[in-house]
Design a protein around this motif. Structure first.
Motif, mmCIF file in Angstrom:
data_model
loop_
_atom_site.group_PDB
_atom_site.id
_atom_site.type_symbol
_atom_site.label_atom_id
_atom_site.label_comp_id
_atom_site.label_asym_id
_atom_site.label_seq_id
_atom_site.Cartn_x
_atom_site.Cartn_y
_atom_site.Cartn_z
ATOM 1 N N ASN A 172 0.865 -1.183 0.000
ATOM 2 C CA ASN A 172 0.000 0.000 0.000
ATOM 3 C C ASN A 172 0.899 1.229 0.000
ATOM 4 O O ASN A 172 1.823 1.329 0.805
ATOM 5 C CB ASN A 172 -0.991 -0.005 1.171
ATOM 6 N N THR A 173 0.673 2.125 -0.925
ATOM 7 C CA THR A 173 1.587 3.232 -1.195
ATOM 8 C C THR A 173 0.939 4.592 -0.931
ATOM 9 O O THR A 173 -0.280 4.694 -0.803
ATOM 10 C CB THR A 173 2.075 3.178 -2.655
ATOM 11 N N ALA A 174 1.777 5.618 -0.908
ATOM 12 C CA ALA A 174 1.309 7.002 -0.775
ATOM 13 C C ALA A 174 2.393 7.927 -1.315
ATOM 14 O O ALA A 174 3.579 7.657 -1.176
ATOM 15 C CB ALA A 174 1.001 7.337 0.677
ATOM 16 N N SER A 175 1.967 9.015 -1.913
ATOM 17 C CA SER A 175 2.888 9.945 -2.572
ATOM 18 C C SER A 175 3.493 10.993 -1.650
ATOM 19 O O SER A 175 4.487 11.614 -1.999
ATOM 20 C CB SER A 175 2.162 10.673 -3.716
ATOM 21 N N GLU A 176 2.889 11.225 -0.487
ATOM 22 C CA GLU A 176 3.349 12.304 0.387
ATOM 23 C C GLU A 176 3.726 11.782 1.770
ATOM 24 O O GLU A 176 3.455 12.417 2.788
ATOM 25 C CB GLU A 176 2.264 13.375 0.500
ATOM 26 N N GLY A 184 1.387 -2.059 -6.633
ATOM 27 C CA GLY A 184 1.208 -0.904 -5.768
ATOM 28 C C GLY A 184 -0.251 -0.519 -5.639
ATOM 29 O O GLY A 184 -0.951 -0.374 -6.641
ATOM 30 N N PHE A 185 -0.694 -0.344 -4.395
ATOM 31 C CA PHE A 185 -2.074 0.033 -4.099
ATOM 32 C C PHE A 185 -2.093 1.336 -3.310
ATOM 33 O O PHE A 185 -1.929 1.324 -2.082
ATOM 34 C CB PHE A 185 -2.768 -1.083 -3.307
ATOM 35 N N PRO A 186 -2.265 2.474 -3.992
ATOM 36 C CA PRO A 186 -2.329 3.759 -3.295
ATOM 37 C C PRO A 186 -3.468 3.778 -2.270
ATOM 38 O O PRO A 186 -4.541 3.217 -2.502
ATOM 39 C CB PRO A 186 -2.602 4.765 -4.412
ATOM 40 N N CYS A 187 -3.197 4.440 -1.149
ATOM 41 C CA CYS A 187 -4.171 4.524 -0.065
ATOM 42 C C CYS A 187 -4.037 5.881 0.610
ATOM 43 O O CYS A 187 -2.925 6.352 0.835
ATOM 44 C CB CYS A 187 -3.899 3.388 0.931
#
Length: 164
Positions: free
Chosen positions: A31-35, A61-64
């Motif tokens: 689970n990913t995140a950009s910030e 990748g699974f953005p959350c």
């Protein structure tokens, strides 16, 4: 459900992707995140993908946005960020919830299969990682603080031993 192949998830483009298309591969689900403070791990994840993809590794990748609202962008913004900042070429999926009533069924299954530290089920933060065997079962769960490079020995073992 006995393995990951029973699930599907939407790509960043919004298209359904049956995870059965990765059958026979070793998978690293993140689970990913950009910030997030762990966002630089994208670089390490891409290095693993580059090094091991030909041998059968898939990084998914699974953005959350559930942890500190650290993934506020839409699918286009997430894709652009991953491509321009980290040259991500592994499959990225649509933003999902990983905890709570609206958690994606994949993550409901993953967190039931492998609990975290002290037996906790829920995902504690961005960049929690699950390594899956070629048969689609969960091998191990890793904390967000575990750097992608630290997974090499386990990945090597799963890629080298078809019975693992």
């Amino acid at each position: 459900m006995s393995n990951v192949y029973q699930f599907e998830a939407n790509s960043l483009a919004g298209q359904p992707v049956p995870l059965s298309q990765f059958q026979g591969k070793v998978m690293l689900v993140v689970n990913t995140a950009s910030e997030c403070g762990f966002t630089p791990q994208y670089e390490g994840l891409q290095k693993l993908y580059d090094e091991y993809h030909e041998r059968g590794l898939e990084v998914l990748g699974f953005p959350c946005n559930q942890f500190g609202k650290q993934e506020p962008g839409d699918a286009q913004q997430i894709g652009q960020f991953c491509e321009t900042r980290f040259a991500v070429r592994f499959p990225m999926f649509a933003k999902i919830d990983v905890n709570g009533a609206d958690a994606h069924p994949l993550y409901q299954w993953l967190t039931t299969e492998k609990r975290g530290v002290l037996g906790t089920q829920g995902i504690k933060w961005n960049f929690t990682k699950f390594l899956l065997r070629r048969d689609g079962t969960v091998f191990k769960r890793y904390a967000p603080t575990t750097k992608p490079d630290e997974l090499r020995a386990d990945i090597e073992m799963l890629l080298s031993d078809p019975a693992a």
